[in-house]
Motif scaffolding. Structure first.
Motif, PDB file in Angstrom:
ATOM      1  N   ALA A 179       0.837  -1.208   0.000  1.00 17.14           N
ATOM      2  CA  ALA A 179       0.000   0.000   0.000  1.00 17.14           C
ATOM      3  C   ALA A 179       0.866   1.251   0.000  1.00 17.14           C
ATOM      4  CB  ALA A 179      -0.934   0.000   1.206  1.00 17.14           C
ATOM      5  N   ALA A 180       1.970   1.218   0.727  1.00 16.90           N
ATOM      6  CA  ALA A 180       2.853   2.386   0.815  1.00 16.90           C
ATOM      7  C   ALA A 180       3.548   2.686  -0.509  1.00 16.90           C
ATOM      8  CB  ALA A 180       3.884   2.190   1.921  1.00 16.90           C
ATOM      9  N   THR A 181       3.788   1.664  -1.338  1.00 18.39           N
ATOM     10  CA  THR A 181       4.447   1.914  -2.621  1.00 18.39           C
ATOM     11  C   THR A 181       3.582   2.750  -3.550  1.00 18.39           C
ATOM     12  OG1 THR A 181       3.646  -0.146  -3.602  1.00 18.39           O
ATOM     13  CG2 THR A 181       5.845  -0.171  -2.598  1.00 18.39           C
ATOM     14  N   ARG A 182       2.294   2.788  -3.303  1.00 15.69           N
ATOM     15  CA  ARG A 182       1.391   3.588  -4.135  1.00 15.69           C
ATOM     16  C   ARG A 182       1.274   5.016  -3.634  1.00 15.69           C
ATOM     17  NH1 ARG A 182      -0.977  -1.554  -3.746  1.00 15.69           N
ATOM     18  NH2 ARG A 182      -2.382  -0.930  -2.068  1.00 15.69           N
ATOM     19  N   SER A 183       2.115   5.382  -2.690  1.00 12.29           N
ATOM     20  CA  SER A 183       2.075   6.700  -2.078  1.00 12.29           C
ATOM     21  C   SER A 183       3.442   7.369  -2.198  1.00 12.29           C
ATOM     22  CB  SER A 183       1.709   6.539  -0.599  1.00 12.29           C
ATOM     23  OG  SER A 183       2.160   7.613   0.158  1.00 12.29           O
ATOM     24  N   SER A 184       3.451   8.653  -2.510  1.00  9.66           N
ATOM     25  CA  SER A 184       4.743   9.344  -2.600  1.00  9.66           C
ATOM     26  C   SER A 184       5.435   9.373  -1.244  1.00  9.66           C
ATOM     27  CB  SER A 184       4.560  10.758  -3.142  1.00  9.66           C
ATOM     28  OG  SER A 184       3.695  11.502  -2.325  1.00  9.66           O
ATOM     29  N   TYR A 185       4.685   9.491  -0.156  1.00 13.34           N
ATOM     30  CA  TYR A 185       5.305   9.473   1.171  1.00 13.34           C
ATOM     31  C   TYR A 185       5.793   8.077   1.518  1.00 13.34           C
ATOM     32  CZ  TYR A 185       3.274  14.112   1.760  1.00 13.34           C
ATOM     33  OH  TYR A 185       2.938  15.429   1.605  1.00 13.34           O
ATOM     34  N   GLY A 186       5.062   7.077   1.117  1.00 16.35           N
ATOM     35  CA  GLY A 186       5.484   5.705   1.371  1.00 16.35           C
ATOM     36  C   GLY A 186       6.761   5.360   0.632  1.00 16.35           C
ATOM     37  N   GLU A 187       6.891   5.863  -0.577  1.00 16.63           N
ATOM     38  CA  GLU A 187       8.097   5.591  -1.353  1.00 16.63           C
ATOM     39  C   GLU A 187       9.341   6.175  -0.693  1.00 16.63           C
ATOM     40  OE1 GLU A 187       7.427   6.854  -5.357  1.00 16.63           O
ATOM     41  OE2 GLU A 187       6.174   5.130  -5.801  1.00 16.63           O
ATOM     42  N   ILE A 188       9.176   7.239   0.077  1.00 18.17           N
ATOM     43  CA  ILE A 188      10.307   7.813   0.813  1.00 18.17           C
ATOM     44  C   ILE A 188      10.829   6.793   1.828  1.00 18.17           C
ATOM     45  CG2 ILE A 188      10.972   9.567   2.510  1.00 18.17           C
ATOM     46  CD1 ILE A 188       8.904  11.433   1.147  1.00 18.17           C
ATOM     47  N   LEU A 189       9.921   6.083   2.479  1.00 16.14           N
ATOM     48  CA  LEU A 189      10.293   5.136   3.527  1.00 16.14           C
ATOM     49  C   LEU A 189      10.834   3.820   2.977  1.00 16.14           C
ATOM     50  CD1 LEU A 189       7.244   5.558   5.927  1.00 16.14           C
ATOM     51  CD2 LEU A 189       9.352   6.881   5.849  1.00 16.14           C
ATOM     52  N   ALA A 197      13.202 -13.014 -23.480  1.00 16.64           N
ATOM     53  CA  ALA A 197      13.598 -14.299 -24.058  1.00 16.64           C
ATOM     54  C   ALA A 197      12.428 -15.272 -24.149  1.00 16.64           C
ATOM     55  CB  ALA A 197      14.737 -14.904 -23.241  1.00 16.64           C
ATOM     56  N   ALA A 198      11.463 -15.163 -23.252  1.00 12.25           N
ATOM     57  CA  ALA A 198      10.313 -16.058 -23.260  1.00 12.25           C
ATOM     58  C   ALA A 198       9.219 -15.548 -24.196  1.00 12.25           C
ATOM     59  CB  ALA A 198       9.757 -16.222 -21.844  1.00 12.25           C
ATOM     60  N   GLY A 199       9.462 -14.413 -24.855  1.00  7.80           N
ATOM     61  CA  GLY A 199       8.479 -13.872 -25.778  1.00  7.80           C
ATOM     62  C   GLY A 199       7.429 -13.010 -25.110  1.00  7.80           C
ATOM     63  N   GLU A 200       7.579 -12.745 -23.815  1.00  6.49           N
ATOM     64  CA  GLU A 200       6.617 -11.917 -23.095  1.00  6.49           C
ATOM     65  C   GLU A 200       7.121 -10.491 -23.039  1.00  6.49           C
ATOM     66  OE1 GLU A 200       5.959 -13.630 -19.275  1.00  6.49           O
ATOM     67  OE2 GLU A 200       5.526 -15.595 -20.092  1.00  6.49           O
ATOM     68  N   GLU A 201       6.180  -9.553 -23.030  1.00  2.00           N
ATOM     69  CA  GLU A 201       6.567  -8.152 -22.961  1.00  2.00           C
ATOM     70  C   GLU A 201       6.915  -7.754 -21.533  1.00  2.00           C
ATOM     71  OE1 GLU A 201       3.957  -5.325 -24.650  1.00  2.00           O
ATOM     72  OE2 GLU A 201       4.018  -6.236 -26.633  1.00  2.00           O
ATOM     73  N   ALA A 202       7.945  -6.950 -21.391  1.00  2.00           N
ATOM     74  CA  ALA A 202       8.303  -6.384 -20.088  1.00  2.00           C
ATOM     75  C   ALA A 202       7.353  -5.227 -19.817  1.00  2.00           C
ATOM     76  CB  ALA A 202       9.746  -5.900 -20.090  1.00  2.00           C
ATOM     77  N   THR A 203       6.794  -5.164 -18.618  1.00  2.00           N
ATOM     78  CA  THR A 203       5.782  -4.154 -18.315  1.00  2.00           C
ATOM     79  C   THR A 203       6.255  -3.112 -17.337  1.00  2.00           C
ATOM     80  OG1 THR A 203       4.913  -5.451 -16.488  1.00  2.00           O
ATOM     81  CG2 THR A 203       3.942  -5.852 -18.673  1.00  2.00           C
ATOM     82  N   GLY A 204       7.372  -3.328 -16.670  1.00  4.57           N
ATOM     83  CA  GLY A 204       7.810  -2.375 -15.657  1.00  4.57           C
ATOM     84  C   GLY A 204       7.122  -2.590 -14.331  1.00  4.57           C
ATOM     85  N   GLU A 205       6.297  -3.646 -14.233  1.00  6.04           N
ATOM     86  CA  GLU A 205       5.564  -3.913 -12.997  1.00  6.04           C
ATOM     87  C   GLU A 205       6.291  -4.901 -12.102  1.00  6.04           C
ATOM     88  OE1 GLU A 205       1.647  -5.128 -14.043  1.00  6.04           O
ATOM     89  OE2 GLU A 205       1.215  -3.287 -15.131  1.00  6.04           O
ATOM     90  N   GLU A 206       7.473  -5.335 -12.522  1.00  6.60           N
ATOM     91  CA  GLU A 206       8.193  -6.338 -11.744  1.00  6.60           C
ATOM     92  C   GLU A 206       8.503  -5.858 -10.335  1.00  6.60           C
ATOM     93  OE1 GLU A 206       9.088  -5.368 -14.841  1.00  6.60           O
ATOM     94  OE2 GLU A 206       8.480  -7.131 -15.970  1.00  6.60           O
ATOM     95  N   ASP A 207       8.924  -4.576 -10.186  1.00  8.16           N
ATOM     96  CA  ASP A 207       9.235  -4.064  -8.865  1.00  8.16           C
ATOM     97  C   ASP A 207       8.017  -4.057  -7.973  1.00  8.16           C
ATOM     98  OD1 ASP A 207      11.885  -3.707  -9.419  1.00  8.16           O
ATOM     99  OD2 ASP A 207      11.709  -1.579  -9.892  1.00  8.16           O
ATOM    100  N   ALA A 208       6.855  -3.679  -8.529  1.00  9.00           N
ATOM    101  CA  ALA A 208       5.629  -3.646  -7.733  1.00  9.00           C
ATOM    102  C   ALA A 208       5.265  -5.043  -7.266  1.00  9.00           C
ATOM    103  CB  ALA A 208       4.493  -3.021  -8.530  1.00  9.00           C
TER     104      ALA A 208
END
Length: 178
Positions: A75-85, A117-128
């Motif tokens: 939940a905190a990752t979806r917040s700018s204040y949470g990302e600070i922590l 390599a597996a033919g799947e698109e990278a979405t940038g959601e891996e970190d989340a």
């Protein structure tokens, strides 16, 4: 809605101040803000809550590294204040490369939107997806102040800061800045 306050322990007890986090971009900035409110090497707590979603506590003791607890990291990752922590260290991942040359050298054709390599698109959601759901950090950061790890882990975001202030013996001090 967010609420952020500093609780600084002094000879006379705890003092609270409402704080603005608009100019804070990193955990180091937040620690510096806390140190400015400190008396000697007494602890300072930065308390942040997003109504009914999550809360976070940062404890700063003198020049020691800040200790952090977040009630729900996802939940905190979806917040700018949470990302600070949520530092890379706390999340257990390698710091992001900031050098343009480092980033260019690591390009392998699997950048966002391109197939891997597996033919799947990278979405940038891996970190989340790697961010754990639930509590993260040092749940014992308030143990010596009267709130043990188990009690901290059992707090709900709605009541957490009030319960913490009760354990510290300063509920009126915190409520005065709310």
């Amino acid at each position: 809605m967010y609420f952020a306050a500093l609780l600084a322990r002094t000879e006379d007890g705890w003092e609270a101040s409402d704080t603005e986090l608009d100019d804070v971009e990193t955990l180091a900035d937040l620690a510096d803000l806390a140190r400015e409110a400190a008396t000697d090497d007494e602890p300072v707590l930065v308390c942040i809550e997003q109504e009914a979603a999550w809360f976070g506590i940062v404890r700063v003791d003198g020049e020691d590294d800040p200790r952090v607890f977040v009630s729900d990291a996802a939940a905190a990752t979806r917040s700018s204040y949470g990302e600070i922590l949520l530092s890379d260290e706390l999340l257990g991942r390698e710091p992001e490369d900031t050098s343009v040359l480092d980033r260019l050298a690591s390009l392998d054709g699997t950048e966002e939107g391109e197939p891997d390599a597996a033919g799947e698109e990278a979405t940038g959601e891996e970190d989340a997806e790697q961010t754990p759901v639930g509590p993260l950090g040092d749940s014992g950061l308030l143990s010596d102040l009267g709130l043990g790890s188990r009690a901290l882990l059992g707090l709900t975001p709605q009541d957490a800061l009030s319960e913490i202030a009760d354990a510290l013996g300063c509920p009126d001090v915190l409520e005065a800045v709310r």
